[in-house]
Write a protein that holds these residues in place. Structure first.
Motif, mmCIF file in Angstrom:
data_model
loop_
_atom_site.group_PDB
_atom_site.id
_atom_site.type_symbol
_atom_site.label_atom_id
_atom_site.label_comp_id
_atom_site.label_asym_id
_atom_site.label_seq_id
_atom_site.Cartn_x
_atom_site.Cartn_y
_atom_site.Cartn_z
ATOM 1 N N PHE A 92 0.750 -1.243 0.110
ATOM 2 C CA PHE A 92 0.020 0.016 0.038
ATOM 3 C C PHE A 92 0.995 1.277 -0.007
ATOM 4 O O PHE A 92 0.448 2.298 -0.002
ATOM 5 C CB PHE A 92 -0.857 -0.177 1.316
ATOM 6 C CG PHE A 92 -1.853 -1.257 1.237
ATOM 7 C CD1 PHE A 92 -2.955 -1.071 0.681
ATOM 8 C CD2 PHE A 92 -1.604 -2.232 1.920
ATOM 9 C CE1 PHE A 92 -3.942 -2.383 0.547
ATOM 10 C CE2 PHE A 92 -2.450 -3.403 2.136
ATOM 11 C CZ PHE A 92 -3.776 -3.212 1.283
ATOM 12 N N GLU B 207 -1.432 4.515 1.160
ATOM 13 C CA GLU B 207 -3.089 4.272 0.982
ATOM 14 C C GLU B 207 -3.417 3.583 2.041
ATOM 15 O O GLU B 207 -2.962 2.589 2.728
ATOM 16 C CB GLU B 207 -3.131 3.599 -0.253
ATOM 17 C CG GLU B 207 -2.524 4.268 -1.555
ATOM 18 C CD GLU B 207 -2.950 3.364 -2.884
ATOM 19 O OE1 GLU B 207 -3.888 2.613 -2.819
ATOM 20 O OE2 GLU B 207 -2.319 3.854 -3.640
ATOM 21 N N HIS B 208 -4.607 4.039 2.720
ATOM 22 C CA HIS B 208 -5.518 3.366 3.633
ATOM 23 C C HIS B 208 -4.526 3.188 4.916
ATOM 24 O O HIS B 208 -4.656 2.084 5.681
ATOM 25 C CB HIS B 208 -5.880 1.888 3.166
ATOM 26 C CG HIS B 208 -6.537 1.919 1.864
ATOM 27 N ND1 HIS B 208 -7.791 2.612 1.574
ATOM 28 C CD2 HIS B 208 -6.274 1.301 0.818
ATOM 29 C CE1 HIS B 208 -8.060 2.661 0.242
ATOM 30 N NE2 HIS B 208 -7.259 1.696 -0.053
ATOM 31 N N GLN B 209 -3.772 4.285 5.282
ATOM 32 C CA GLN B 209 -2.801 4.133 6.302
ATOM 33 C C GLN B 209 -3.827 4.044 7.573
ATOM 34 O O GLN B 209 -3.167 3.282 8.465
ATOM 35 C CB GLN B 209 -1.969 5.350 6.324
ATOM 36 C CG GLN B 209 -0.900 5.350 7.546
ATOM 37 C CD GLN B 209 0.006 6.377 7.464
ATOM 38 O OE1 GLN B 209 0.200 7.369 6.667
ATOM 39 N NE2 GLN B 209 1.041 6.621 8.409
ATOM 40 N N ILE C 146 -6.649 2.814 8.185
ATOM 41 C CA ILE C 146 -7.226 1.385 8.437
ATOM 42 C C ILE C 146 -5.967 0.404 8.739
ATOM 43 O O ILE C 146 -6.271 -0.571 9.729
ATOM 44 C CB ILE C 146 -8.119 0.945 7.198
ATOM 45 C CG1 ILE C 146 -9.125 2.018 6.791
ATOM 46 C CG2 ILE C 146 -8.467 -0.353 7.140
ATOM 47 C CD1 ILE C 146 -9.859 1.797 5.650
#
Length: 243
Positions: free
Chosen positions: A60, A72-74, A76
């Motif tokens: 990610f 990305e989506h750190q 979460i």
């Protein structure tokens, strides 16, 4: 009948505990040797969990040409990581506590606290927020919250306290003996500093020793589940014992 564990916590909060760093580390060393195999195996499980999460995280992360990166989506991913790691770390801490109480553990004991995943993850999340906010306020408050909340996960697992209650009680215990507990962390700071010098080999002993010492320190200062968490001048019993 007098509640010995209630007396233990009350004695600590009243600052009447006889803190002996040398004796604590010596006893922790003995406990580590006696329970080395399950502690090392559990530490390997924790290490592998970090490795797996690191590999997944790389998928990610996008590195730009200028050296910057995008994760990305750190948020979460960080929450998922806390949910995975918190019960495992608690399992290792509680292994140290159980060894201090004369109980045995196995490598599977590290998974014993996943039923408390929500409470443990919430405790760790609150701790992380407090530490990050503290680091933004001249760093020292962040270091304080990091050290003062050392017993929070164990309090949730052992005494079934709520996350906020566990953090508050952990801070009260730390405040009572902050300089001595700081000296314990100082010793382990030096021990962990040997890790890169030994190409990671010293972790084989240092990590089990750390969890043994922290579990023992928790049991000496706080005691078993079910004891009273209040302390006043009238209910503190006189008691002398060495760590």
């Amino acid at each position: 009948m007098k509640d010995v564990n209630s007396d233990r916590l009350n004695t600590t909060l009243a600052k009447q505990y006889q803190f002996d760093l040398k004796s604590l580390l010596k006893k922790a060393s003995v406990l580590t040797k006696a329970n080395f195999s399950p502690l090392l195996q559990s530490s390997v499980v924790l290490f592998l969990a970090f490795v797996v999460m690191g590999v997944i995280a790389q998928r990610f992360i996008t590195i730009n040409d200028d050296g910057s990166y995008i994760f990305e989506h750190q948020s979460i991913f960080e929450i998922v990581a806390i949910c995975v790691v918190s019960p495992l770390i608690t399992g290792l801490y509680m292994a140290g506590v159980k060894h201090a109480r004369g109980e045995s553990t196995t490598v599977f004991s590290v998974f014993a606290y996943f039923p408390l995943l929500f409470l443990l993850a919430l405790t760790q999340l609150v701790n992380s927020i407090l530490v990050q906010l503290g680091l933004m306020l001249l760093i020292i408050p962040g270091i304080y919250f990091y050290l003062a909340s050392s017993f929070a996960l164990m309090l949730v697992a052992d005494r079934k306290l709520t996350p906020i209650s566990a953090i508050i009680l952990s801070c009260r215990v730390f405040n009572a003996y902050w300089s001595q507990i700081l000296s314990v962390y100082g010793v382990f700071f030096l021990l962990f500093a040997t890790v890169p010098l030994t190409f990671g080999l010293s972790l084989i002993w240092v990590l089990p020793f750390y969890f043994s010492a922290m579990g023992l320190l928790y049991d000496e200062l706080i005691g078993e589940q079910g004891a009273s968490v209040t302390a006043s001048g009238n209910d503190v019993k006189e008691s002398n014992f060495n760590a």
